[in-house]
Write an enzyme that holds these catalytic residues in place. Sequence first.
Site, short mmCIF file in Angstrom:
data_model
loop_
_atom_site.label_atom_id
_atom_site.label_comp_id
_atom_site.label_asym_id
_atom_site.label_seq_id
_atom_site.Cartn_x
_atom_site.Cartn_y
_atom_site.Cartn_z
CE LYS A 69 17.92 16.16 -30.41
NZ LYS A 69 17.09 15.22 -30.32
CE1 TYR A 110 19.41 11.66 -33.86
CE2 TYR A 110 19.05 13.36 -35.22
CZ TYR A 110 18.96 13.10 -33.98
OH TYR A 110 19.16 13.73 -32.98
CG PHE A 113 10.99 8.40 -34.03
CD1 PHE A 113 11.96 8.73 -34.37
CD2 PHE A 113 10.43 7.23 -33.39
CE1 PHE A 113 13.18 8.16 -33.82
CE2 PHE A 113 11.53 6.48 -32.69
CZ PHE A 113 13.00 7.17 -32.80
NE ARG A 138 22.55 8.09 -23.16
CZ ARG A 138 22.00 8.48 -24.11
NH1 ARG A 138 22.19 9.01 -25.16
NH2 ARG A 138 20.93 7.78 -24.09
CB THR A 162 14.84 10.19 -24.84
OG1 THR A 162 15.91 9.59 -24.72
CG2 THR A 162 14.59 10.60 -26.26
NE ARG A 166 17.22 14.88 -24.56
CZ ARG A 166 17.69 14.00 -24.86
NH1 ARG A 166 18.11 13.12 -23.81
NH2 ARG A 166 18.27 13.84 -25.90
CG ASN A 215 14.92 15.39 -27.83
OD1 ASN A 215 15.18 16.02 -28.49
ND2 ASN A 215 15.13 14.09 -27.06
CG HIS A 225 22.09 13.88 -30.17
ND1 HIS A 225 21.43 12.56 -30.43
CD2 HIS A 225 23.36 13.38 -30.62
CE1 HIS A 225 22.39 11.57 -30.79
NE2 HIS A 225 23.59 12.10 -30.84
CD GLU A 257 26.20 10.24 -32.33
OE1 GLU A 257 26.30 11.06 -31.31
OE2 GLU A 257 25.29 9.34 -32.41
P1 CMP Z 1 18.20 11.94 -29.87
O1 CMP Z 1 18.85 11.58 -28.57
O2 CMP Z 1 18.55 12.82 -30.78
O3 CMP Z 1 18.22 10.64 -30.57
C1 CMP Z 1 17.12 10.12 -31.49
C2 CMP Z 1 15.97 11.04 -31.39
O4 CMP Z 1 14.65 10.39 -31.81
C3 CMP Z 1 15.62 11.58 -29.96
O5 CMP Z 1 16.73 12.04 -29.27
C4 CMP Z 1 14.26 11.82 -29.95
O6 CMP Z 1 14.27 13.33 -30.40
C5 CMP Z 1 13.67 11.14 -31.36
N1 CMP Z 1 12.64 10.41 -30.97
C6 CMP Z 1 12.62 9.39 -30.08
N2 CMP Z 1 11.69 8.81 -30.11
C7 CMP Z 1 10.69 9.48 -30.64
C8 CMP Z 1 9.52 9.33 -30.94
N3 CMP Z 1 8.63 8.35 -30.28
N4 CMP Z 1 8.70 10.20 -31.78
C9 CMP Z 1 9.40 11.48 -31.95
N5 CMP Z 1 10.83 11.66 -32.12
C10 CMP Z 1 11.51 10.53 -31.06
#
Ligand code: CMP
Length: 138
Positions: free
Chosen positions: A10, A50, A58, A86, A92, A103, A113, A116, A127
């Site tokens: 990211k 997304y 968010f 994963r 996450t 992470r 984070n 992905h 994807e």
């Molecule tokens: P990702 O695995 O890319 O899939 C969805 C993304 O949403 C996740 O990683 C996070 O980066 C983001 N995400 C999930 N929960 C939150 C949150 N509470 N606030 C901000 N971003 C979020």
Amino acid sequence: MSNLTFGIIKPDAVRAGKQGQIISRILGAGFKIRGMKLIHQTRKQAEGFYAVHAAKGFFDELCDFMSSGPCVVMVLEKENAVPAWRELMGATNPAEAAENTIRKDFATSIGENAVHGSDSDENAAIEIAYFFSKLELV
Ligand code: CMP
């Protein structure tokens, strides 16, 4: 179980110059890289990617962040690729991520984070097709 999954390094990790270290971890964990490119997503591309999160609070923050700078999109190959990637990424929320996960070591918050990964074989196929044509997979 499919042997392919999709990953993104990211914008936070690319901005911090951590993409080399993350790719090294991926190769060290036994993945083969079948496709890889550096892109800078438009807001619309991030919204499309997304879309499943469109109703979440968010969503705007997520799409702003994902279109804020370059990222590395990847197609990764390994046996049971989705759970294997994963596991290497970690939870996450980096505060909950296990030791030695990407992470834990590179992410700063749940929003920023570092990486992905697809959450199922079905979503991995969707994807991968979102960012790669068949000709781009080696
Ligand atoms: P990702 O695995 O890319 O899939 C969805 C993304 O949403 C996740 O990683 C996070 O980066 C983001 N995400 C999930 N929960 C939150 C949150 N509470 N606030 C901000 N971003 C979020």
